[in-house]
Write a protein that holds these residues in place. Structure first.
Motif, PDB file in Angstrom:
ATOM      1  N   ASP A  17       0.789  -1.270  -0.102  1.00 25.48           N
ATOM      2  CA  ASP A  17      -0.034   0.042  -0.077  1.00 25.48           C
ATOM      3  C   ASP A  17       0.810   1.241  -0.068  1.00 25.48           C
ATOM      4  O   ASP A  17       0.803   2.188  -0.601  1.00 25.48           O
ATOM      5  CB  ASP A  17      -0.907  -0.077   1.299  1.00 25.48           C
ATOM      6  CG  ASP A  17      -1.902  -1.207   1.089  1.00 25.48           C
ATOM      7  OD1 ASP A  17      -2.319  -1.597   0.255  1.00 25.48           O
ATOM      8  OD2 ASP A  17      -2.254  -1.522   2.427  1.00 25.48           O
ATOM      9  N   ILE A  18       1.940   1.204   0.818  1.00 24.85           N
ATOM     10  CA  ILE A  18       2.707   2.416   0.827  1.00 24.85           C
ATOM     11  C   ILE A  18       3.390   2.871  -0.264  1.00 24.85           C
ATOM     12  O   ILE A  18       3.473   3.842  -1.007  1.00 24.85           O
ATOM     13  CB  ILE A  18       3.768   2.386   1.971  1.00 24.85           C
ATOM     14  CG1 ILE A  18       3.058   2.125   3.366  1.00 24.85           C
ATOM     15  CG2 ILE A  18       4.881   3.363   2.093  1.00 24.85           C
ATOM     16  CD1 ILE A  18       4.113   1.599   4.510  1.00 24.85           C
ATOM     17  N   LEU A  19       4.023   1.497  -1.042  1.00 20.73           N
ATOM     18  CA  LEU A  19       4.641   1.995  -2.265  1.00 20.73           C
ATOM     19  C   LEU A  19       3.697   2.208  -3.311  1.00 20.73           C
ATOM     20  O   LEU A  19       4.169   2.981  -4.516  1.00 20.73           O
ATOM     21  CB  LEU A  19       5.439   0.529  -2.717  1.00 20.73           C
ATOM     22  CG  LEU A  19       6.517   0.068  -1.546  1.00 20.73           C
ATOM     23  CD1 LEU A  19       7.095  -1.052  -2.061  1.00 20.73           C
ATOM     24  CD2 LEU A  19       7.745   1.231  -1.836  1.00 20.73           C
ATOM     25  N   ASP A  20       2.599   1.844  -3.404  1.00 25.54           N
ATOM     26  CA  ASP A  20       1.542   2.290  -4.462  1.00 25.54           C
ATOM     27  C   ASP A  20       1.117   3.683  -4.151  1.00 25.54           C
ATOM     28  O   ASP A  20       1.234   4.473  -5.166  1.00 25.54           O
ATOM     29  CB  ASP A  20       0.142   1.445  -4.195  1.00 25.54           C
ATOM     30  CG  ASP A  20       0.047   0.028  -4.670  1.00 25.54           C
ATOM     31  OD1 ASP A  20       0.916  -0.221  -5.502  1.00 25.54           O
ATOM     32  OD2 ASP A  20      -0.995  -0.719  -4.347  1.00 25.54           O
ATOM     33  N   LEU A  21       1.035   4.352  -2.687  1.00 25.58           N
ATOM     34  CA  LEU A  21       0.812   5.674  -2.773  1.00 25.58           C
ATOM     35  C   LEU A  21       2.057   6.282  -3.118  1.00 25.58           C
ATOM     36  O   LEU A  21       2.002   7.613  -3.905  1.00 25.58           O
ATOM     37  CB  LEU A  21       0.472   5.783  -1.192  1.00 25.58           C
ATOM     38  CG  LEU A  21       0.219   7.436  -0.924  1.00 25.58           C
ATOM     39  CD1 LEU A  21      -1.069   8.064  -1.601  1.00 25.58           C
ATOM     40  CD2 LEU A  21      -0.133   7.716   0.647  1.00 25.58           C
ATOM     41  N   ALA A  22       3.259   5.806  -2.893  1.00 29.51           N
ATOM     42  CA  ALA A  22       4.651   6.275  -3.194  1.00 29.51           C
ATOM     43  C   ALA A  22       4.654   6.835  -4.797  1.00 29.51           C
ATOM     44  O   ALA A  22       4.915   7.757  -5.371  1.00 29.51           O
ATOM     45  CB  ALA A  22       5.638   5.816  -2.753  1.00 29.51           C
ATOM     46  N   LYS A  23       3.964   5.748  -5.597  1.00 32.24           N
ATOM     47  CA  LYS A  23       4.012   6.019  -6.769  1.00 32.24           C
ATOM     48  C   LYS A  23       3.127   6.778  -7.507  1.00 32.24           C
ATOM     49  O   LYS A  23       3.526   7.819  -8.329  1.00 32.24           O
ATOM     50  CB  LYS A  23       3.808   4.274  -7.668  1.00 32.24           C
ATOM     51  CG  LYS A  23       3.761   4.534  -9.047  1.00 32.24           C
ATOM     52  CD  LYS A  23       5.179   4.025  -9.878  1.00 32.24           C
ATOM     53  CE  LYS A  23       5.106   3.988 -11.246  1.00 32.24           C
ATOM     54  NZ  LYS A  23       4.969   4.988 -11.961  1.00 32.24           N
ATOM     55  N   ILE A  24       2.003   7.005  -6.815  1.00 31.00           N
ATOM     56  CA  ILE A  24       1.230   8.130  -7.337  1.00 31.00           C
ATOM     57  C   ILE A  24       1.800   9.402  -7.093  1.00 31.00           C
ATOM     58  O   ILE A  24       1.678  10.318  -7.880  1.00 31.00           O
ATOM     59  CB  ILE A  24      -0.354   7.938  -6.374  1.00 31.00           C
ATOM     60  CG1 ILE A  24      -0.977   6.695  -6.829  1.00 31.00           C
ATOM     61  CG2 ILE A  24      -0.990   9.286  -6.823  1.00 31.00           C
ATOM     62  CD1 ILE A  24      -2.240   6.244  -6.101  1.00 31.00           C
ATOM     63  N   ILE A  25       2.386   9.744  -5.791  1.00 29.91           N
ATOM     64  CA  ILE A  25       2.894  11.069  -5.590  1.00 29.91           C
ATOM     65  C   ILE A  25       4.234  11.296  -6.620  1.00 29.91           C
ATOM     66  O   ILE A  25       4.224  12.403  -7.023  1.00 29.91           O
ATOM     67  CB  ILE A  25       3.519  10.763  -4.234  1.00 29.91           C
ATOM     68  CG1 ILE A  25       2.303  10.769  -3.153  1.00 29.91           C
ATOM     69  CG2 ILE A  25       4.213  12.097  -3.809  1.00 29.91           C
ATOM     70  CD1 ILE A  25       2.864  10.363  -1.751  1.00 29.91           C
ATOM     71  N   GLN A  26       5.211  10.228  -6.880  1.00 34.42           N
ATOM     72  CA  GLN A  26       6.246  10.457  -7.669  1.00 34.42           C
ATOM     73  C   GLN A  26       5.696  10.922  -9.086  1.00 34.42           C
ATOM     74  O   GLN A  26       6.311  11.747  -9.664  1.00 34.42           O
ATOM     75  CB  GLN A  26       6.887   9.021  -7.911  1.00 34.42           C
ATOM     76  CG  GLN A  26       7.834   9.063  -6.649  1.00 34.42           C
ATOM     77  CD  GLN A  26       8.476   7.359  -6.526  1.00 34.42           C
ATOM     78  OE1 GLN A  26       7.854   6.446  -6.812  1.00 34.42           O
ATOM     79  NE2 GLN A  26       9.646   7.357  -6.180  1.00 34.42           N
TER      80      GLN A  26
END
Ligand SMILES: Cc1cc2nc3c(=O)[nH]c(=O)nc-3n(C[C@H](O)[C@H](O)[C@H](O)COP(=O)(O)OP(=O)(O)OC[C@H]3O[C@@H](n4cnc5c(N)ncnc54)[C@H](O)[C@@H]3O)c2cc1C
Length: 347
Positions: free
Chosen positions: A320-329
């Protein structure tokens, strides 16, 4: 008299150890084989066993800069080596040797209590002393690389203990030889060199107020320590209350040309002074401008008061954390043409 040090007992093994309380994101994690390292001399035999069994291995301090999977397979070394002592004083410097498992903030307090100032700008950074050189921890204009004389570590390439000098550590912004070679060194002690002539570093905006205030025209190390603690407690979420790993992205370094171009387009662009001809942009500001502050993605989200922090609202996972990080990036890349790098280590 025989002064040889007795061999310590082997590192204590716990099978299937729950690590939810040993990572500040509060992720549900089980370590298949967790070994508690309380003495450097336990490391060679353990690494030998790991190699013989071809286990994967990881090192964990207090888990404040990691994103952990649900199962940490193989061996996890829990670094609990204690001890701090003043080993040498010269006219200009004092040298301290500190075990990898010592709590960072407790060390900062101890240095001030013992009239050894220098580390006060780095107060309240969570974690262990052994992890401090890994990403060259920094805050408020100071990086720990400035105060490290050398690092003692077990080098798994040569199966020997090594002393790595400051220059060999290759310290840079959130970077070091340890970060570049994640499965090579086990840091067992850090040797600090603290100059006896102390200078206040209060050029960062949050601290500049104390330098200009009448009552603290000449701030002492203790005043700076307390100010840093107050500012950090207001700005950053307490992992005991809501899971997080502090700043989730590094502040991106851009060329002077890119900085000027961005500033022309976004006159309120926030940046920090940096050495060399590069400029350090405030990643939190970039994320905030994309309208992401407070956004949630299931169980994880961007912290409402500081867009640089990703929080775990409860049952979030590494995925979940990495999915959100990708959206932000992706959004920051689209809007500003700037690449954000994840700061915590993905084990
Ligand atoms: C609220 C909050 C605020 C923060 N603020 C800051 C800040 O201002 N500045 C900053 O720089 N960081 C900050 N951080 C990040 C974190 O505190 C630091 O990176 C800290 O040094 C991590 O220590 P740790 O013991 O928890 O390491 P861990 O998270 O356990 O490990 C981090 C990495 O280091 C490796 N490692 C740990 N110990 C050793 C060892 N002995 N030998 C070899 N490898 C090792 C691990 O394998 C992992 O890759 C913050 C984190 C939080 C939660």
């Amino acid at each position: 008299m025989n002064c040889a040090k007795n061999a310590p007992p082997p590192a204590k093994l716990t099978l299937n150890l729950e690590l939810q309380s040993r990572n500040t994101f509060g992720l549900e994690v089980v370590a298949e084989r967790a070994y508690e390292i309380t003495d450097s001399d336990q490391v060679p035999a353990l690494m030998h066993e790991i190699t013989q069994n071809q286990w994967k291995w990881h090192v964990l301090g207090s888990g404040s800069n990691v994103i952990l999977p649900p199962v940490l397979s193989g061996a996890t070394l829990l670094m609990n080596i204690a001890g701090q002592k003043l080993t040498q004083t010269e006219p200009d410097n004092a040298y301290l040797e500190v075990g990898a498992g010592v709590n960072w903030h407790e060390l900062v307090k101890w240095t001030l209590d013992n009239d050894l100032p220098g580390l006060e700008n780095l107060a309240l950074i969570p974690g262990t002393v052994g992890a401090a050189p890994i990403q060259n921890i920094g805050a408020y204009g100071v990086e720990i690389g400035q105060y490290i004389d050398h690092v003692r570590a077990y080098d798994t390439n040569t199966n020997q203990f090594v002393s790595i000098t400051n220059a060999e550590c290759e310290f840079a912004y959130r970077d070091s030889i340890f970060k570049k070679n994640p499965n090579r060194f086990v840091v067992t002690q850090v040797i600090f060199k603290l100059p006896k002539v102390w200078q206040a570093r209060v050029h960062y905006a949050d601290l500049a107020a104390i330098a200009s205030s009448n009552s603290t025209a000449n701030p002492t190390p203790q005043v700076i320590f307390e100010t840093v603690c107050t500012v950090r407690s207001k700005k950053l979420p307490d992992p005991k209350v809501i899971g997080n790993a502090g700043s989730f992205f590094q502040n991106p370094l851009v060329s002077a040309n890119q900085y000027e171009a961005l500033l022309a387009k976004f006159p309120k662009l926030v940046s920090y002074p940096d050495v060399g001809n590069q400029r350090k942009l405030a990643a939190g500001w970039l994320i905030d401008q994309c309208g992401l502050k407070g956004q949630r993605l299931g169980e994880v989200g961007v912290y409402e008061q500081q867009a640089l922090v990703i929080v775990n609202h409860g049952k979030g996972t590494a995925a979940d954390i990495l999915d959100l990080a990708k959206i932000i990036q992706d959004k920051v890349q689209q809007q500003f043409g700037v690449t954000l790098e994840i700061e915590p280590n993905i084990l």
